[in-house]
Design an enzyme around this catalytic site. Structure first.
Site, short mmCIF file in Angstrom:
data_model
loop_
_atom_site.label_atom_id
_atom_site.label_comp_id
_atom_site.label_asym_id
_atom_site.label_seq_id
_atom_site.Cartn_x
_atom_site.Cartn_y
_atom_site.Cartn_z
N GLY A 169 0.83 -1.21 0.00
CA GLY A 169 0.00 0.00 0.00
C GLY A 169 0.86 1.25 0.00
O GLY A 169 1.98 1.25 0.52
N GLY A 171 0.38 5.76 0.28
CA GLY A 171 -0.53 6.86 0.53
C GLY A 171 0.23 8.12 0.87
O GLY A 171 1.47 8.16 0.81
N GLY A 174 2.79 7.52 3.81
CA GLY A 174 3.96 6.67 3.68
C GLY A 174 3.70 5.45 2.81
O GLY A 174 2.67 5.34 2.15
N VAL A 176 3.63 1.19 2.75
CA VAL A 176 3.44 0.04 3.62
C VAL A 176 4.03 -1.21 2.97
O VAL A 176 3.77 -1.49 1.80
CB VAL A 176 1.93 -0.20 3.91
N LYS A 190 5.13 0.42 8.02
CA LYS A 190 4.85 1.67 7.32
C LYS A 190 6.02 2.62 7.51
O LYS A 190 6.37 3.01 8.63
CB LYS A 190 3.57 2.31 7.83
N ASP A 288 -8.79 10.41 7.78
CA ASP A 288 -8.70 9.77 6.46
C ASP A 288 -9.51 8.48 6.43
O ASP A 288 -9.02 7.44 6.01
CB ASP A 288 -7.24 9.51 6.10
#
Length: 483
Positions: A169, A171, A174, A176, A190, A288
């Site tokens: 992931g 975003g 940061g 992941v 992360k 978020d």
């Protein structure tokens, strides 16, 4: 005009003797300039010396910390962890840490007894029920009062040097990575961005604060890494995808979520947010909330992720820009327009996720006709035109009853009310999502009638809207029948 009456030349001025030891003026000026240059050089030398001394002190301090934490290695054949001894003066065991966590949770639950029955039930969900601690088997002397302080080497080995193949992931906060600790425990690591302004002490204080937060619907923070400019968080790994993947992406090949499973996931998410908003002090605003941040475990229960980043990278930190943080389509209008942020901003984002789960549509979809691009506006139009039955995700095989659908839509639309003051708190949303829980109109009429019949004392009692949760009621966990 004669030459005797002309003004003195510059050379004559400089050659004129002064009162300073009878020296000529140019000699005095040269001495003054020399002294000034020497003084500047002395000051610069002193500053450089102090800076080098400070750097040596920091380097020595860092070496002392790192020398107490040995470099771990991933076993190539056996996953058994050998016993490691240490002369470290403070060595809290795993049992001591879990006991401390449980005591902390007990105190939180006792503090909440003055609130409503519903709220006590939500706080009881926060108790830790881990049978095997995820950090079991790691060297005990690495525990520094809470969780685990991982070295950069630890996490490089766990993630295969942060290889791209392990990215799960990305975003605004940061990247992941999937990893595996030396005890075999899978984790999500992360690497934080925008962290250069975060001092080591400040970072550790913030992480320890969010590390003690426990709720079954929050992804658990296991530890962290502070080394050089690196700032990393280590979370438990949840491997059944997230709500976004089940609704729109990679998990769709496994089938479609049933209506019961969707409501169960929404209920768990609402409980987690109610806990962050109302059960801990200071409260935490997530900032978020979106379907990709709602992870799903093997029992199809929700696990809200990234909740700690809201506190860690909260407003007022020097390294955070003043721009609005969040994801387009989920951000509350007052937050996007003015930057005003409170828990009602999370309620709006949750409402968008709610509608997303009901309809199976993205919050913003430019592939649709203009009047259907924005999910919230389209759904309001459909409800106003009495076409509520048409908004349900067509992939749901067993459609909800008309009563269930109207109850869900009513709760979701209240969450996305443009006026933040009219949105319910998350505790109220939990009540509406509970099985056989009252819908908002029925609850209002019931409380108004009781208040009119019983007088001011009962009116004060009924001002709390969360008084009738039944802790024995559990949402139906359901997997798709095709699996």
């Amino acid at each position: 005009m004669s030459s005797s009456s002309s003004s003195p030349t510059l050379e004559e001025h400089l050659n004129r003797k002064t009162i300073v030891l009878g020296l000529q003026l140019w000699t005095v000026i040269g001495i003054a300039v020399g002294i000034s240059i020497f003084s500047v050089l002395v000051v610069l030398a002193a500053c450089i010396s102090l800076r080098h001394r400070h750097q040596r002190h920091r380097s020595a301090s860092k070496h002392r910390w790192s020398s107490t934490l040995p470099l771990t290695q991933i076993p190539t054949i056996s996953k058994e962890i050998k016993e490691v001894t240490s002369n470290y003066l403070f060595e809290p065991s795993i049992d001591d840490i879990n006991e401390h966590i449980n005591e902390s949770e007990t105190a939180k639950i006792e503090l909440g007894t003055g609130r409503s029955d519903s709220f006590r039930y939500m706080m009881a969900d926060a108790a830790v029920h881990d049978i095997t601690p995820p950090l079991a088997g790691l060297p005990e002397f690495s525990y520094l009062g809470w969780g685990h302080w991982f070295t950069l080497r630890d996490l490089e080995l766990a993630t295969n040097r942060f290889t791209k193949e392990n990215i799960i992931g990305e975003g605004g906060y940061g990247i992941v990575y999937r990893g595996q600790l030396v005890n075999g425990e899978p984790v999500a690591v992360k690497k934080l961005l925008n962290n250069l302004g975060q001092a080591e002490k400040e970072f550790r204080v913030e992480v320890e604060a969010i590390g003690h937060v426990r709720h079954k619907n929050l992804v658990r923070l296991l530890g962290y890494c502070v080394e050089g400019t690196q700032r990393m968080l280590v979370y438990e790994y949840v491997n059944n995808g997230n709500l976004d993947q089940w609704l729109h992406g990679a998990m769709q090949h496994r089938g479609s979520l049933t209506w019961e499973a969707r409501i169960n996931i929404l209920l768990g998410t609402a409980k987690a947010l109610a806990y962050l908003h109302e059960a801990i002090e200071p409260k935490v605003v997530h900032r978020d909330i979106k379907s990709s941040n709602i992870l799903i475990d093997d029992d199809f229960d929700a696990k809200v992720s990234d909740f700690g980043l809201a506190k860690l990278l909260g407003a007022g930190k020097s390294h955070v820009n003043t721009r609005v943080m969040g994801t387009f389509g989920y951000v509350a209008p007052e937050y996007a327009n003015t930057g005003l942020l409170n828990e009602k901003s999370d309620v709006y984002s949750f409402g968008v996720v709610f509608l997303e789960a009901i309809t199976g549509r993205d919050p913003v979809d430019y592939s649709r006709s203009p009047n259907e691009v924005n999910l919230v506006d389209w759904l309001k139009m459909m409800v106003a035109n009495r076409r509520s039955e048409e908004v349900v995700d067509p992939t749901i095989e067993a459609r909800p009853s008309t009563r269930e659908l109207k109850k869900a839509l009513l709760a979701a639309l209240r969450c996305v009310d443009p006026d933040s003051n009219k949105r319910p708190c998350m505790g109220q949303v939990v009540r509406m999502l509970e099985p056989d829980g009252p819908n908002l109109h029925e609850d209002r009429r019931h409380r108004r009638h009781r208040a009119e019949m019983a007088g001011p004392e009962v009116q004060r009692e009924n001002s709390d809207t969360d008084t009738s949760d039944n802790p024995d009621l559990k949402p139906i966990r359901s997997r798709n029948s095709r699996r």
